[in-house]
Design a protein around this motif. Structure first.
Motif, PDB file in Angstrom:
ATOM      1  N   LYS A 153      24.981  57.170  37.314  1.00 22.82           N
ATOM      2  CA  LYS A 153      23.584  56.829  37.596  1.00 22.82           C
ATOM      3  C   LYS A 153      22.716  57.532  36.563  1.00 22.82           C
ATOM      4  CE  LYS A 153      20.055  56.446  41.051  1.00 22.82           C
ATOM      5  NZ  LYS A 153      19.809  56.304  42.473  1.00 22.82           N
ATOM      6  N   VAL A 154      21.755  56.795  36.024  1.00 23.34           N
ATOM      7  CA  VAL A 154      20.836  57.331  35.023  1.00 23.34           C
ATOM      8  C   VAL A 154      19.416  57.190  35.564  1.00 23.34           C
ATOM      9  CG1 VAL A 154      20.000  57.137  32.661  1.00 23.34           C
ATOM     10  CG2 VAL A 154      22.402  56.623  33.167  1.00 23.34           C
ATOM     11  N   VAL A 155      18.664  58.286  35.491  1.00 27.42           N
ATOM     12  CA  VAL A 155      17.265  58.273  35.917  1.00 27.42           C
ATOM     13  C   VAL A 155      16.416  58.729  34.733  1.00 27.42           C
ATOM     14  CG1 VAL A 155      15.549  59.206  37.521  1.00 27.42           C
ATOM     15  CG2 VAL A 155      17.866  58.728  38.325  1.00 27.42           C
ATOM     16  N   MET A 156      15.527  57.836  34.300  1.00 28.14           N
ATOM     17  CA  MET A 156      14.629  58.117  33.177  1.00 28.14           C
ATOM     18  C   MET A 156      13.538  59.098  33.609  1.00 28.14           C
ATOM     19  SD  MET A 156      16.020  56.308  30.832  1.00 28.14           S
ATOM     20  CE  MET A 156      14.801  56.697  29.582  1.00 28.14           C
ATOM     21  N   ASN A 157      12.966  59.786  32.650  1.00 28.69           N
ATOM     22  CA  ASN A 157      11.881  60.722  32.949  1.00 28.69           C
ATOM     23  C   ASN A 157      10.706  60.038  33.645  1.00 28.69           C
ATOM     24  OD1 ASN A 157      13.417  62.680  31.693  1.00 28.69           O
ATOM     25  ND2 ASN A 157      12.185  62.743  29.833  1.00 28.69           N
ATOM     26  N   ASP A 158      10.507  58.731  33.396  1.00 28.50           N
ATOM     27  CA  ASP A 158       9.406  57.997  34.037  1.00 28.50           C
ATOM     28  C   ASP A 158       9.773  57.470  35.420  1.00 28.50           C
ATOM     29  OD1 ASP A 158      11.006  55.741  33.626  1.00 28.50           O
ATOM     30  OD2 ASP A 158       9.654  54.811  32.178  1.00 28.50           O
ATOM     31  N   GLY A 159      10.999  57.765  35.894  1.00 30.76           N
ATOM     32  CA  GLY A 159      11.412  57.349  37.235  1.00 30.76           C
ATOM     33  C   GLY A 159      12.275  56.104  37.289  1.00 30.76           C
ATOM     34  N   GLN A 160      12.337  55.320  36.213  1.00 31.09           N
ATOM     35  CA  GLN A 160      13.208  54.139  36.204  1.00 31.09           C
ATOM     36  C   GLN A 160      14.650  54.604  36.385  1.00 31.09           C
ATOM     37  OE1 GLN A 160      13.219  51.927  32.532  1.00 31.09           O
ATOM     38  NE2 GLN A 160      14.507  50.319  33.365  1.00 31.09           N
ATOM     39  N   GLU A 161      15.428  53.879  37.177  1.00 31.79           N
ATOM     40  CA  GLU A 161      16.816  54.262  37.401  1.00 31.79           C
ATOM     41  C   GLU A 161      17.731  53.056  37.411  1.00 31.79           C
ATOM     42  OE1 GLU A 161      17.342  55.379  41.892  1.00 31.79           O
ATOM     43  OE2 GLU A 161      15.556  56.415  41.156  1.00 31.79           O
ATOM     44  N   GLU A 162      18.985  53.314  37.043  1.00 33.54           N
ATOM     45  CA  GLU A 162      20.004  52.258  37.019  1.00 33.54           C
ATOM     46  C   GLU A 162      21.362  52.918  37.226  1.00 33.54           C
ATOM     47  OE1 GLU A 162      21.245  48.932  37.476  1.00 33.54           O
ATOM     48  OE2 GLU A 162      19.381  48.644  36.344  1.00 33.54           O
ATOM     49  N   GLU A 163      22.250  52.186  37.871  1.00 27.76           N
ATOM     50  CA  GLU A 163      23.622  52.641  38.049  1.00 27.76           C
ATOM     51  C   GLU A 163      24.539  51.710  37.265  1.00 27.76           C
ATOM     52  OE1 GLU A 163      26.608  53.147  41.800  1.00 27.76           O
ATOM     53  OE2 GLU A 163      24.591  54.013  42.035  1.00 27.76           O
ATOM     54  N   PHE A 164      25.451  52.287  36.504  1.00 28.17           N
ATOM     55  CA  PHE A 164      26.383  51.533  35.673  1.00 28.17           C
ATOM     56  C   PHE A 164      27.801  51.794  36.152  1.00 28.17           C
ATOM     57  CE2 PHE A 164      22.719  52.701  33.082  1.00 28.17           C
ATOM     58  CZ  PHE A 164      22.343  51.486  32.534  1.00 28.17           C
ATOM     59  N   GLY A 165      28.639  50.740  36.126  1.00 29.27           N
ATOM     60  CA  GLY A 165      30.026  50.876  36.547  1.00 29.27           C
ATOM     61  C   GLY A 165      30.968  50.207  35.573  1.00 29.27           C
ATOM     62  N   ALA A 166      32.243  50.311  35.862  1.00 33.46           N
ATOM     63  CA  ALA A 166      33.287  49.762  34.992  1.00 33.46           C
ATOM     64  C   ALA A 166      32.967  48.323  34.609  1.00 33.46           C
ATOM     65  CB  ALA A 166      34.638  49.842  35.684  1.00 33.46           C
ATOM     66  N   GLY A 167      33.032  48.050  33.303  1.00 29.73           N
ATOM     67  CA  GLY A 167      32.752  46.718  32.793  1.00 29.73           C
ATOM     68  C   GLY A 167      31.319  46.503  32.354  1.00 29.73           C
ATOM     69  N   ASP A 168      30.447  47.487  32.606  1.00 31.48           N
ATOM     70  CA  ASP A 168      29.038  47.343  32.252  1.00 31.48           C
ATOM     71  C   ASP A 168      28.757  47.848  30.839  1.00 31.48           C
ATOM     72  OD1 ASP A 168      28.350  46.348  34.734  1.00 31.48           O
ATOM     73  OD2 ASP A 168      27.599  48.272  35.502  1.00 31.48           O
ATOM     74  N   TYR A 169      27.940  47.083  30.103  1.00 31.55           N
ATOM     75  CA  TYR A 169      27.320  47.570  28.876  1.00 31.55           C
ATOM     76  C   TYR A 169      26.111  48.375  29.313  1.00 31.55           C
ATOM     77  CZ  TYR A 169      24.244  47.603  24.833  1.00 31.55           C
ATOM     78  OH  TYR A 169      23.396  47.996  23.822  1.00 31.55           O
TER      79      TYR A 169
END
Length: 122
Positions: free
Chosen positions: A73-89
């Motif tokens: 899981k990645v959370v940007m300093n501005d609050g945007q977040e996304e979770e990446f899993g196997a097979g994801d660019y």
């Protein structure tokens, strides 16, 4: 035109361990920059296991990569977040924190942001 190049992440030119044994970055160097394979162990978090190495408030590397296994899981300093899993660019700009989701090791190949990633700044 340049000839072919063969390098192996199984025989990296450099390995950078994360704090507390929570993983490592294996790196090969190319003219255009580094290509790396990061292995993040369960419980890894950038702000706990890389921040003490690089001494920045957040991760300042831009990433372009591919998740081979696990989830991050990645959370940007501005609050945007996304979770990446196997097979994801994944494409992530500088200015973020990240951590492993679940109990599975996460492995990420990155061809943009690992040249200086987790490089000790003393």
């Amino acid at each position: 035109m340049a000839g072919m190049i063969r390098k192996s992440l199984n025989e990296p030119e450099e390995t950078r361990p994360f704090e507390e044994g929570k993983g490592r970055l294996d790196l090969v160097h190319l003219e255009a920059g580094g290509v790396g394979r990061a292995v993040f162990e369960p419980g890894w978090q950038w702000s706990k296991h890389v921040k003490p190495i690089v001494h920045t408030d957040s991760c300042e590397a831009a990433h372009a990569g591919y998740v081979l296994s696990g989830r991050i899981k990645v959370v940007m300093n501005d609050g945007q977040e996304e979770e990446f899993g196997a097979g994801d660019y994944m494409q992530v700009p500088p200015g973020h924190d990240a951590w492993i989701v679940g109990d599975e090791q996460c492995v990420v190949l990155d061809w943009q942001g690992y040249a200086d990633y987790a490089k000790r700044q003393d």
